[in-house]
Write a protein that holds these residues in place. Structure first.
Motif, PDB file in Angstrom:
ATOM      1  N   TYR A 158       0.843  -1.195   0.000  1.00 44.06           N
ATOM      2  CA  TYR A 158       0.000   0.000   0.000  1.00 44.06           C
ATOM      3  C   TYR A 158       0.881   1.249   0.000  1.00 44.06           C
ATOM      4  CZ  TYR A 158      -3.801  -3.143   1.301  1.00 44.06           C
ATOM      5  OH  TYR A 158      -4.721  -4.152   1.319  1.00 44.06           O
ATOM      6  N   ASP A 159       0.349   2.326  -0.558  1.00 40.44           N
ATOM      7  CA  ASP A 159       1.116   3.570  -0.631  1.00 40.44           C
ATOM      8  C   ASP A 159       1.223   4.290   0.707  1.00 40.44           C
ATOM      9  OD1 ASP A 159       1.622   3.295  -3.337  1.00 40.44           O
ATOM     10  OD2 ASP A 159      -0.198   4.381  -3.920  1.00 40.44           O
ATOM     11  N   ASP A 160       0.196   4.162   1.554  1.00 43.55           N
ATOM     12  CA  ASP A 160       0.142   5.023   2.732  1.00 43.55           C
ATOM     13  C   ASP A 160      -0.274   4.323   4.027  1.00 43.55           C
ATOM     14  OD1 ASP A 160      -2.444   4.567   1.922  1.00 43.55           O
ATOM     15  OD2 ASP A 160      -3.065   6.657   1.982  1.00 43.55           O
ATOM     16  N   LEU A 161      -0.063   3.017   4.124  1.00 44.86           N
ATOM     17  CA  LEU A 161      -0.365   2.329   5.377  1.00 44.86           C
ATOM     18  C   LEU A 161       0.913   2.209   6.201  1.00 44.86           C
ATOM     19  CD1 LEU A 161      -2.084   0.756   7.384  1.00 44.86           C
ATOM     20  CD2 LEU A 161      -1.744  -1.289   5.987  1.00 44.86           C
ATOM     21  N   LEU A 162       0.905   2.877   7.352  1.00 44.73           N
ATOM     22  CA  LEU A 162       2.028   2.874   8.282  1.00 44.73           C
ATOM     23  C   LEU A 162       1.520   2.290   9.597  1.00 44.73           C
ATOM     24  CD1 LEU A 162       5.004   3.905   8.302  1.00 44.73           C
ATOM     25  CD2 LEU A 162       4.128   5.950   9.426  1.00 44.73           C
ATOM     26  N   ILE A 163       2.148   1.222  10.072  1.00 44.76           N
ATOM     27  CA  ILE A 163       1.713   0.575  11.310  1.00 44.76           C
ATOM     28  C   ILE A 163       2.698   0.917  12.416  1.00 44.76           C
ATOM     29  CG2 ILE A 163       1.302  -1.630  12.452  1.00 44.76           C
ATOM     30  CD1 ILE A 163       0.328  -2.713   9.772  1.00 44.76           C
TER      31      ILE A 163
END
Length: 186
Positions: free
Chosen positions: A169-174
């Protein structure tokens, strides 16, 4: 010339024949029995599942996320069956009532003492060769998250105090720091 004993070669039928409550995976015709996960393992899995599911919903995404026990048949033959802790599948044609037929796009395994060798070595090789796009190994005992992006051939090494970007994904930060704080892991 001495005769060598051969290991039995198992199939998915042997997995289905196991007694209720017995969990095992099948890799290259060999059965690997699995111990029940710890509470900490389940809490980490639950938090990651919730974050990923919510992200997909907010994006109106077509991918689906599943937690173990969820059947993944890595190959077209019946010699490899795994139950990753978390599987993200973005191709609806891979899904049927039995599980996922082929490689998920993203797999996360939470390491347990009994799964260490499987997660770090055996599954790493199997997932890469089966076509998994991204594989995360989260090891709470070692305070480590290894990220393998097989498409770009990148590898990342993080701690449970870091934020980790999902490669599919381009913008999933966990934020593993938030997960650790929420679950009181130190």
């Amino acid at each position: 010339m001495p005769a060598f004993a051969q290991k039995p070669y198992y199939t998915i039928d042997d997995i289905y024949a196991l007694p209720d409550g017995v969990h095992a995976e099948l890799i290259d015709g060999q059965i690997y029995y699995m111990a029940p996960p710890s509470r900490r393992h389940q809490e980490i899995t639950g938090e990651l599942f919730g974050i990923i599911r919510e992200y997909i919903r907010k994006q109106n995404g077509s991918c689906r996320v599943y937690t173990a026990p969820f059947a993944v048949f890595l190959n077209e033959n019946d010699s490899s069956y795994v139950e990753p802790d978390i599987s993200v599948i973005c191709s609806p044609d891979k899904l049927n009532d039995k599980g996922c037929l082929g490689a998920p796009d993203w797999i996360i395994e939470i390491v347990s003492p009994g799964s260490r060798r499987m997660d770090y070595y055996t599954k790493l090789f199997k997932y890469r060769t089966a076509g998994v796009r991204e594989y995360w190994i989260a090891d709470p005992e070692k305070n480590r998250i290894l990220v393998y992006n097989f498409e770009s051939e990148d590898t990342g090494d993080y701690t449970f105090r870091d934020s980790v970007k999902a490669g599919i994904y381009d913008d999933l930060l966990i934020s593993f720091s938030e997960i650790s704080d929420m679950l009181n892991f130190r």
